[in-house]
Design an enzyme around this catalytic site. Sequence first.
Site, PDB file in Angstrom:
ATOM      1  CB  CYS A  98       3.933   9.036   8.149  1.00 44.22           C
ATOM      2  SG  CYS A  98       2.993  10.355   7.367  1.00 44.22           S
ATOM      3  CB  CYS A 133       2.104   7.864   5.143  1.00 42.98           C
ATOM      4  SG  CYS A 133       3.366   9.146   5.023  1.00 42.98           S
TER       5      CYS A 133
END
Length: 191
Positions: A74, A77
């Site tokens: 991600c 993230c």
Amino acid sequence: MNADSSQNQSKMATRVRNFLIAIAAITLSVAIFLGLQTQAPATSLTQMAEESVPLEVALSNGKPTLVEFYANWCTSCQAMAADLGELKQAYAEPLNFVMLNVDNTKWLPEMTRYRVDGIPHFVFLDNQGETVAQTIGEQPKSVMAANLDALIAGLPLPHAQTTGVASSVSPTRSPLQASQVEPRSHGTPIE
């Protein structure tokens, strides 16, 4: 002879200029190469997850908790990792930091419970383990800090229910289906 001398000086000046340009290009190339080699994130999601408080401990130790649902793939993230690492250091004493990887089917019940459909997904829990608020996607460090300050003080979160850039996640797989998935497929079943 003045013409030949002038022409020789001009050729020499051109050679010196070309040599200096070549040296500058090589130096710049080496600097860029080395710069790209050292641009690994200062804070790794895997390392942060390994150092985070286990969920079971966080739910029973009487401290408020920030739960982050994340995945190593991600980009949102990863973008927040450095800021969250700094916040974790600043708030380590009064607050639990828990990280749950959405690629681990162990967390499927929690993903369903908190309706995780995008990551990073943050769940703010009070000192009794009850949900206070949730945010999804990239959040500025100042927003996260304000929410953490309020969580610790037992006040309403000023930036609750916010949404930023997120990666989508589909937590609808059963653990049996998830076991039939290639680890690098990010949830795409084997056919």
